[in-house]
Every structure is written in C-alpha cells, then in structure tokens.
Design an enzyme around this catalytic site. Structure first.
Site, PDB file in Angstrom:
ATOM      1  N   LYS A 165       1.328  -1.057  -0.108  1.00  0.00           N
ATOM      2  CA  LYS A 165      -0.057   0.168  -0.368  1.00  0.00           C
ATOM      3  C   LYS A 165       0.224   1.264  -0.090  1.00  0.00           C
ATOM      4  O   LYS A 165       0.413   2.166  -0.822  1.00  0.00           O
ATOM      5  CB  LYS A 165      -1.258   0.220   1.094  1.00  0.00           C
ATOM      6  CG  LYS A 165      -2.156  -1.268   1.078  1.00  0.00           C
ATOM      7  CD  LYS A 165      -2.951  -0.855   2.613  1.00  0.00           C
ATOM      8  CE  LYS A 165      -4.180  -1.715   1.426  1.00  0.00           C
ATOM      9  NZ  LYS A 165      -5.266  -1.269   2.879  1.00  0.00           N
ATOM     10  N   LYS A 197      -6.604  -9.287  -7.789  1.00  0.00           N
ATOM     11  CA  LYS A 197      -8.086  -8.949  -6.923  1.00  0.00           C
ATOM     12  C   LYS A 197      -9.208  -7.862  -7.273  1.00  0.00           C
ATOM     13  O   LYS A 197      -8.979  -6.656  -6.951  1.00  0.00           O
ATOM     14  CB  LYS A 197      -7.434  -8.913  -5.606  1.00  0.00           C
ATOM     15  CG  LYS A 197      -8.636  -9.238  -4.406  1.00  0.00           C
ATOM     16  CD  LYS A 197      -8.316  -8.611  -2.822  1.00  0.00           C
ATOM     17  CE  LYS A 197      -8.610  -7.170  -2.178  1.00  0.00           C
ATOM     18  NZ  LYS A 197      -8.472  -7.327  -0.700  1.00  0.00           N
ATOM     19  N   LYS A 240     -12.385  -2.692  -3.695  1.00  0.00           N
ATOM     20  CA  LYS A 240     -13.320  -1.528  -3.168  1.00  0.00           C
ATOM     21  C   LYS A 240     -12.853  -0.497  -4.306  1.00  0.00           C
ATOM     22  O   LYS A 240     -12.655   0.542  -4.581  1.00  0.00           O
ATOM     23  CB  LYS A 240     -14.005  -0.820  -2.274  1.00  0.00           C
ATOM     24  CG  LYS A 240     -15.089  -2.234  -1.619  1.00  0.00           C
ATOM     25  CD  LYS A 240     -15.344  -1.322  -0.232  1.00  0.00           C
ATOM     26  CE  LYS A 240     -14.758  -2.592   1.380  1.00  0.00           C
ATOM     27  NZ  LYS A 240     -13.873  -2.398   1.442  1.00  0.00           N
TER      28      LYS A 240
HETATM   29  N1  AQP Z   1     -11.760 -10.286  -4.359  1.00  0.00           N
HETATM   30  C1  AQP Z   1     -12.004 -10.531  -3.067  1.00  0.00           C
HETATM   31  N2  AQP Z   1     -12.334 -11.716  -3.052  1.00  0.00           N
HETATM   32  C2  AQP Z   1     -12.935 -12.798  -1.883  1.00  0.00           C
HETATM   33  N3  AQP Z   1     -12.913 -11.866  -0.875  1.00  0.00           N
HETATM   34  C3  AQP Z   1     -12.764 -10.919  -0.784  1.00  0.00           C
HETATM   35  N4  AQP Z   1     -12.523  -9.281  -0.194  1.00  0.00           N
HETATM   36  C4  AQP Z   1     -12.449  -7.873  -0.539  1.00  0.00           C
HETATM   37  N5  AQP Z   1     -12.041  -7.862  -1.734  1.00  0.00           N
HETATM   38  C5  AQP Z   1     -12.654  -9.671  -1.945  1.00  0.00           C
HETATM   39  C6  AQP Z   1     -13.049 -10.244   1.590  1.00  0.00           C
HETATM   40  O1  AQP Z   1     -13.836  -9.042   1.938  1.00  0.00           O
HETATM   41  C7  AQP Z   1     -13.386  -8.355   3.217  1.00  0.00           C
HETATM   42  C8  AQP Z   1     -13.583  -6.719   2.628  1.00  0.00           C
HETATM   43  O2  AQP Z   1     -12.603  -6.153   4.289  1.00  0.00           O
HETATM   44  P1  AQP Z   1     -11.878  -4.873   3.944  1.00  0.00           P
HETATM   45  O3  AQP Z   1     -12.805  -3.820   3.609  1.00  0.00           O
HETATM   46  O4  AQP Z   1     -10.327  -4.798   5.018  1.00  0.00           O
HETATM   47  O5  AQP Z   1     -10.453  -4.459   2.589  1.00  0.00           O
HETATM   48  P2  AQP Z   1      -9.922  -5.710   1.659  1.00  0.00           P
HETATM   49  O6  AQP Z   1     -10.057  -6.890   1.655  1.00  0.00           O
HETATM   50  O7  AQP Z   1      -8.807  -4.739   1.098  1.00  0.00           O
HETATM   51  O8  AQP Z   1     -11.036  -4.909   0.238  1.00  0.00           O
HETATM   52  P3  AQP Z   1     -11.668  -4.003  -0.822  1.00  0.00           P
HETATM   53  O9  AQP Z   1     -12.650  -4.812  -0.962  1.00  0.00           O
HETATM   54  O10 AQP Z   1      -9.953  -4.086  -1.747  1.00  0.00           O
HETATM   55  O11 AQP Z   1     -11.594  -2.530  -0.049  1.00  0.00           O
HETATM   56  P4  AQP Z   1     -10.189  -1.836   0.131  1.00  0.00           P
HETATM   57  O12 AQP Z   1     -10.508  -1.096  -2.396  1.00  0.00           O
HETATM   58  O13 AQP Z   1     -11.067  -0.271   0.838  1.00  0.00           O
HETATM   59  O14 AQP Z   1      -8.881  -2.351   0.458  1.00  0.00           O
HETATM   60  C9  AQP Z   1     -12.148  -9.153   3.821  1.00  0.00           C
HETATM   61  O15 AQP Z   1     -12.554 -10.381   5.028  1.00  0.00           O
HETATM   62  C10 AQP Z   1     -11.384  -8.913   2.704  1.00  0.00           C
HETATM   63  O16 AQP Z   1     -11.093 -10.534   2.496  1.00  0.00           O
END
Ligand code: AQP
Length: 332
Positions: free
Chosen positions: A112, A195, A198
């Site tokens: 990050k 992956k 969001k």
């Molecule tokens: N692509 C994915 N496939 C499976 N699981 C996913 N998760 C996120 N993307 C996928 C799961 O959703 C939860 C969200 O965790 P988070 O909000 O702490 O952040 P993250 O994992 O970094 O999810 P994002 O959507 O990618 O958010 P941003 O962009 O804000 O960092 C977790 O349980 C994760 O495993």
C-alpha cells in the site's frame, strides 16, 4: 460458542461481489455457530485519505449492506469501530510493544505504501496491523475468518499477545486465523489476475452490490475471457473464465464441474447471460433491502448504538485489565 471477530472498511458507497463472497457469505454461515462480532472498521479506513461526509455516509451504507446480506444484529454484534474507544486505546498500548522492524515487514504495508509513495504513506497506515491486533484481542477472539492476504497480520497479533502475556501476565487469548479457500477469492472482471477491490481505479471490472441490475448484467457480459470459447476452469490459462466460474459456483451452490457440463456445448455468451441472471437474482433483494434501510437512518443508527454498547462492555473490561497490568494509575 467460540468468539469470532471480523470487519470491513467503509471505503466505498457500495460493497463489491468479492466482499460478499469472500466475507459476508461465510460470516452469515458462521454467525450460527459462533459468538460473532462484525465491525465496520472506520478507524482503519482513515489510514488512507477519505472524504469526511462520504465516510460518514459509507459507514451507514456498509452497515445496511451487512444486515441486508444476512448479518443479524440481534444475534451478532454489528457495530462501528470508532463507537468503541477501547480499539484506539489498546492499539496505543500495543504500539509500545511492537518493534519498528517487525511492523515494517508487513507486506500489506509495503504494497500500500509503494502505491501511495513512501512520503504520502502515513504513520497510521504503518500501524494498521497493530490496530487490527487490538480489534481482535479486545474481545478474547478465538476465530478470525480472513483471506490468505491477512495471514501475516494474524501472526503478528499472536506474537503481540504472546509477548504481552509473558511480560505482564496472562491477559490475551491467542486467536486462530480461519483462512478462506482460494475459490472464495474474486478477481477484477477486466483484469482477472488482480483481486477485485473497492478502491480499484476503474469500476468497469467491479460488480457492486448496489449497482442497478442492468449495469451488473452489462459488466458481466463485457467481462474479459479468451478466444478458446470453452467454459472450463483453468486459473493459469483461463483466468477470466475461471473467475466467472467461481462466482457462478459459489452463488448457485453448485460444483464447477456441473456448470462446465451445462455450458459445454454453448459459447461464452450463454454462460455469461446465465451468470448475469444469477448474480442479479441474488443481489436484487439485497439491494432493495439496503435502500429501504437507508431511508430510515435513525433506525439504523439506533441498531448500531445498541450493538456498540454490547461490544463496549467486553472491550472495556479487557482494556481495564491491560491498563492495570502495565501499571497505569486508575482515575480516583
Ligand atoms: N476480491 C475479493 N475476493 C474475496 N474476498 C475479498 N474481500 C475483499 N475483496 C475480495 C474480503 O472482503 C473483506 C473486506 O475487507 P476490507 O474492507 O478490510 O478490505 P480489502 O480486503 O482490502 O477489500 P477491498 O474491497 O479490496 O477494499 P479496499 O479497496 O478498501 O482495500 C475481507 O474479508 C476481504 O478478505
């Protein structure tokens, strides 16, 4: 019942299908057999810049989507992280027993901060895993369902708990990571080796829970595939089709084999059309229920406040024990 803790950042106005498949679906299942706490981790979200008004709105929207997707706030404790001050307070204490080099070895921070540029990355982003350790340890959590990418953070949590216990006496429970399977990982439809996220730069390959059904269908029809024209799972050679097959399989609760068989004779068009109908049929009621709840923010806030009070009761006890053990003088 084993205590379970997990959370999600309110980092966008809608969750994406990866959050649903990788997190919400298993949370919904696990809340039956666990004493579960699910948090909307706003203090984690601010480790990268957020617009204040948008963050407030996204926090409510995330809560509404949790509930609409099946998290039951009368059975599980569903609350906003910043409503329980003990998270930030315990994180500070844990910061003081975390090595600088130890935190610097966290690969999520390296990724990050590389994305942001070393000077733009904040101390908060650096300390993110310590706050996560505090979240988990406050509740004497036994089970933490996470993706493979979070394994290192759970290891750090266990190391910090062990260190604290041996220095100040037995205080924390050592949590176990419950690593979700690789098929629970969803990739970007336009870039199927990355992956789905969001905070993806382009939204073209992201399926949002709150998208209009026609938009969802269009994105699926336009998903990147290959010229081989056979519906077959092969993560290496056919990442696009394999990703669509994973989504199909999880949402239909059918095996990948049976879906391959069904579409063996048809091209990608029919397969994608079937998938679009399936996704829309699962998300449409969730979307409707979310929008309905957002029409009554006072009721949503009331639910969140009640759940925060429940969480706080447990958290405050742990924090008081920690303060006593490390020698902080109680206020008279
Ligand atoms: N692509 C994915 N496939 C499976 N699981 C996913 N998760 C996120 N993307 C996928 C799961 O959703 C939860 C969200 O965790 P988070 O909000 O702490 O952040 P993250 O994992 O970094 O999810 P994002 O959507 O990618 O958010 P941003 O962009 O804000 O960092 C977790 O349980 C994760 O495993």
């Amino acid at each position: 019942k084993p205590r379970l803790y997990s959370g999600m950042q309110p980092s966008s106005d809608s969750l994406q299908i990866g959050n649903y498949i990788g997190a919400l679906l298993s949370w919904k299942r696990m809340q039956e057999e666990c004493d579960a706490l699910f948090s909307i981790v706003d203090l984690h979200a601010i480790t990268v810049p957020q617009d204040p008004a948008q963050l407030r709105e996204n926090t409510r929207r995330t809560a509404a989507q949790y509930i609409a997707a099946g998290i039951d706030p009368s059975r599980s404790t569903l609350y906003v992280q910043s409503h329980v001050p003990a998270h930030a307070e315990l994180a500070w204490v844990l910061n003081t027993i975390t090595g600088f080099g130890e935190a610097g070895r966290m690969t999520q921070f390296k990724d990050k901060s590389a994305k942001q540029g070393a000077d733009a990355a904040s101390v908060g982003l650096f300390a993110y895993p310590v706050l996560m350790a505090a979240d988990i340890l406050l509740y004497r959590t036994e089970v933490v369902p996470v993706g493979e990418d979070q394994r290192q953070h759970i290891e750090l949590t266990r190391d910090l708990a062990t260190r604290f216990n041996s220095r100040f006496g037995d205080t924390f429970v050592l949590p176990e990571a419950r690593i979700l399977t690789e098929t629970a990982k969803i990739y970007d439809l336009q870039n199927p080796t990355a992956k789905m996220s969001k905070s993806a730069e382009s939204h073209a390959g992201v399926i949002w829970l709150l998208d209009e059904p026609s938009v969802t269908a269009k994105k699926i029809m336009r998903a990147v595939t290959d010229d081989d024209a056979s519906v077959r799972f092969d993560r290496e050679a056919k990442p696009g089709v394999s990703n669509l097959l994973s989504i199909y399989s999880v949402l239909s609760e059918r095996s990948v084999d049976s879906i391959e068989d069904e579409f063996a004779a048809s091209g990608y068009g029919a397969f994608k059309k079937g998938l679009a109908e399936l996704v829309v049929s699962v998300f449409e009621p969730i979307r409707a229920r979310t929008l309905e709840m957002l029409d009554d923010p006072a009721e949503l806030d009331r639910i969140l406040a009640g759940n925060a009070a429940r969480a706080q009761e447990i958290a405050d006890q742990t924090l008081q024990t920690v303060y006593d053990r490390i020698g902080l003088l109680r206020r008279g």
